[in-house]
Design an enzyme around this catalytic site. Structure first.
Site, PDB file in Angstrom:
ATOM      1  N   GLU A  43       0.852  -1.186   0.000  1.00  0.00           N
ATOM      2  CA  GLU A  43       0.000   0.000   0.000  1.00  0.00           C
ATOM      3  C   GLU A  43       0.886   1.234   0.000  1.00  0.00           C
ATOM      4  O   GLU A  43       1.944   1.256   0.638  1.00  0.00           O
ATOM      5  CB  GLU A  43      -0.929   0.032   1.211  1.00  0.00           C
ATOM      6  N   CYS A  64      -6.605   0.992   2.408  1.00  0.00           N
ATOM      7  CA  CYS A  64      -7.537   2.128   2.421  1.00  0.00           C
ATOM      8  C   CYS A  64      -7.275   3.101   1.286  1.00  0.00           C
ATOM      9  O   CYS A  64      -8.143   3.923   0.963  1.00  0.00           O
ATOM     10  CB  CYS A  64      -7.460   2.844   3.764  1.00  0.00           C
ATOM     11  N   GLU A  68     -11.875  -3.147   3.087  1.00  0.00           N
ATOM     12  CA  GLU A  68     -12.365  -3.708   4.349  1.00  0.00           C
ATOM     13  C   GLU A  68     -13.690  -3.035   4.735  1.00  0.00           C
ATOM     14  O   GLU A  68     -13.891  -2.620   5.866  1.00  0.00           O
ATOM     15  CB  GLU A  68     -11.321  -3.590   5.462  1.00  0.00           C
TER      16      GLU A  68
END
Length: 661
Positions: free
Chosen positions: A49, A248, A380
């Site tokens: 990420e 995210c 998520e």
């Protein structure tokens, strides 16, 4: 009477010592001939990420920050140290961002007015400086326009913190129109905090854009490629998959700033710079200069996966922004563009040259398919809104690409209301692969080594997509990559491996962090502008990944798996290709343990090897000053009477490797 008392005391002491000694001994059994289940090649992989400056300023080897003047503040990262300000003018010169609105992806360039060619300079600070190494070559490129021909030369210098010049080159801006220029430096010294200084010969106006600087030596020596030492650490792990681009980062704080893969492919200079969602997320480490140039985009992620032998696993937005931020939802009737992005991505990865997206992949340099097998829907997310959207994605993807395996999500936690709801609904839908995340204490990892022992063998498979032991608490800047966290993760990983019938993929998170620009800790790999090292957690991950095996074997004590009894954990595998048996043993106690392993079902060579990771202190860590403080030690091993007898050090992770005759 006195002597009798002493004798009784001595006998009791001897008896107690004998009992204690026996208590430290454990006998295990491994049936080499009996395969419990096949282990997926994807069992141990990587999760990347763009957090902690992992892409720009990290894996992507670009050294210039804000190379195309597209940050929200167009001159962020650029200094004008010699400018003399007055109320009327800039005496030596001035840099002014110019916006060309018809260029939708890269509208800004920098117009520089030079009034004093001996006194004006513009300097790029890099990503917390620029790491340059003595004798290494660095490739410069830029676009320039010299509209009135008044600027005769542009001089580029690498300077150290004391303004000393460490390398110099120049270009002659020969065209009134935009033109590409290239040149090269050789660094005269090693410096972690170098900067790029630009000065000029002549007075007047010059326009500059896409000012770029890369080391010549990159991974596979690709032009404008990836940082070699960081990719090497990934390659050495022999990962089964690479999950990208997050995290995210996929979701965005709002839907408008989600990661959109189509904006990350094609010509690099046409990719639109965007603010990184982690730039101001945490008050403890705000980084307003954290942006995404997308020089590391989806094509480069697929290419990296191929380079390191990993199956690509892209994750896409499902039309839900981060629920920790706005939680913005794309209405169900407006979901088509999100679904089309997923279908087009599969075409980009696997489509033939007659398809639109397959042709783009080929035009970028990769005619062959990337052999995409997995795609993730959402990161998520949780709740009914996610399940409702997942259903629509699943139907559309399976209708066109029935063999693609879809990864669904169970939310941000390994238990609780959101987790229970997601698991119940996804099981009803017959979900193929469910992503579970755990950021918990070391104790939780030790206590949950048997987490998957009772999971339904006929239910969905599990992807342990993000996990890391937290030495303090989740999202705490004081979390450390200490040894207790690492060996506790190893204890948990024996449970993941023992349950390979259910668990198909696993990955630690996050992957990388810049020493001077991180947002989240702990992290598996740490780097600065010159160096990189693997944490103790990295060494654990690497040990498991490089001893994966093809077949799961039972390793038991009195017919039961070892899941923490007497602080011991174990798993066993064999590799039918190399004909090796690999037994992983974790001792989380402060004392050593004597282990005897009975081996049945196949004959074993008497000589093997024993690899051990150990450290005396729970708080011990690898650091830039001691990057190999906790690192594997390998030694030859000799079986005795057909049995393996091993003394496990305190706080240790060991792998016994034996050859099948």
């Amino acid at each position: 009477m006195k002597n009798s008392t002493i004798t009784r005391f001595a006998l009791c002491s001897l008896l107690l010592s004998s009992i204690c000694a026996n208590a430290q001994k454990t006998t295990l059994e491994v049936d080499i001939a009996k395969t419990v289940t096949k282990i997926q090649p994807t069992m141990f992989g990587l999760f990347f990420e763009d957090i902690n400056f992992a892409a720009d300023g990290g894996l992507y080897a670009e050294m210039i920050k804000n190379r195309s003047f597209e940050f929200d503040k167009p001159l962020m990262g650029w200094e004008q140290p010699n400018t003399k300000r007055s109320s009327l003018n800039m005496q030596s010169g001035a840099a002014t961002p110019i916006n060309v609105s018809e260029n939708k992806t890269n509208p800004n360039f920098c117009r520089i007015l030079i009034n004093d060619d001996k006194g004006y300079a513009i300097v790029n600070e890099g990503f917390r400086g620029m790491g340059v190494k003595k004798g290494a070559k660095y490739n410069l490129s830029l676009k320039a326009a010299n509209p009135d021909g008044s600027i005769k030369k542009i001089i580029f210098q690498l300077i150290d913190k004391d303004q000393k010049v460490m390398g110099e080159t120049s270009i002659i801006p020969s065209s009134k129109e935009w033109k590409n220029y290239t040149s090269q430096f050789t660094a005269a010294q090693t410096e972690a905090k170098a900067k790029l200084k630009i000065t000029f010969e002549g007075t007047g106006t010059i326009d500059l854009d896409m000012i770029s600087l890369f080391p010549e030596e990159t991974w596979k020596n690709r032009k404008n490629g990836l940082r070699k030492d960081l990719v090497q650490l990934l390659y050495d792990m022999k990962p089964g998959f690479l999950r990208f681009p997050g995290g995210c980062i996929v979701e965005g704080r709002t839907l408008s700033d989600r990661y959109q893969w189509k904006k990350s492919v094609g010509n690099v200079e046409d990719r639109k710079t965007m603010i990184n969602r982690w730039n101001m997320e945490f008050s403890h480490k705000q980084t307003p200069d954290y942006f995404q140039s997308f020089g590391l985009g989806f094509y480069e992620y697929f290419q990296l996966s191929e380079d390191i032998g990993a199956t690509p696993l892209p994750i896409l937005s499902c039309g839900m922004a981060c629920q920790y931020n706005t939680g913005e939802l794309a209405p169900m009737e407006e979901l088509d563009p999100y679904i089309q992005d997923a279908l087009d991505l599969i075409e980009f990865a696997n489509g033939d040259l007659n398809t639109n997206w397959g042709k783009l992949r080929s035009d970028m340099g990769h005619p062959k398919s990337f052999n995409l097998k997995y795609i993730g829907v959402g990161n998520e997310q949780w709740g009914p809104d996610y399940i409702e959207r997942y259903k629509v994605f699943e139907k559309a993807i399976k209708a066109k690409y029935p063999k693609i395996i879809i990864v669904s999500g169970s939310g941000p936690s390994p238990d609780g209301e959101h987790f229970d709801y997601a698991m119940k609904e996804l099981k009803k839908l017959g979900a193929e692969l469910i992503d579970e995340h755990y950021y918990k204490s070391p104790q939780w990892f030790r206590e949950n080594a048997a987490r998957y022992d009772l999971y339904d063998r006929k239910g969905p498979k599990i992807f342990a997509g993000e996990y890391a032991a937290q030495s303090v608490s989740g999202a705490n800047p004081n979390n450390r990559n200490n040894w207790e966290c690492a060996f506790s993760e190893a204890a948990f990983m024996t449970g993941l491996e023992r349950n390979a019938e259910v668990v198909n993929l696993t990955s630690y998170a996050p992957l990388m962090a810049h020493e001077d620009a991180w947002q989240w800790t702990p992290d598996m790999i740490w780097f600065n502008n010159l160096e990189a090292y693997g944490s103790a957690n990295y060494q654990v991950q690497k040990l498991f990944s490089t001893h994966k095996g093809t077949d799961l074997l039972n390793i038991t004590r009195d017919g039961k798996p070892l899941t923490g009894q007497n602080n011991l954990y174990a798993s066993a595998v064999k590799d039918v290709n190399t004909k090796k048996v690999m037994i992983k043993l974790v001792n989380t106690a402060s004392t050593s343990r004597e282990i005897t392993i009975g081996l049945k079902g196949s004959k074993i060579e008497t000589k093997g090897s024993l690899t051990t990771l150990a450290s005396a202190g729970l708080q011990d860590e690898n650091t830039f000053s001691e990057p190999e403080k906790i690192t594997p030690k390998e030694s030859e091993y000799q079986l005795k009477d057909g049995k393996a007898q091993i003394s496990l050090p305190p706080y240790s992770v060991s792998v016994l490797k034996l050859k099948i005759k």
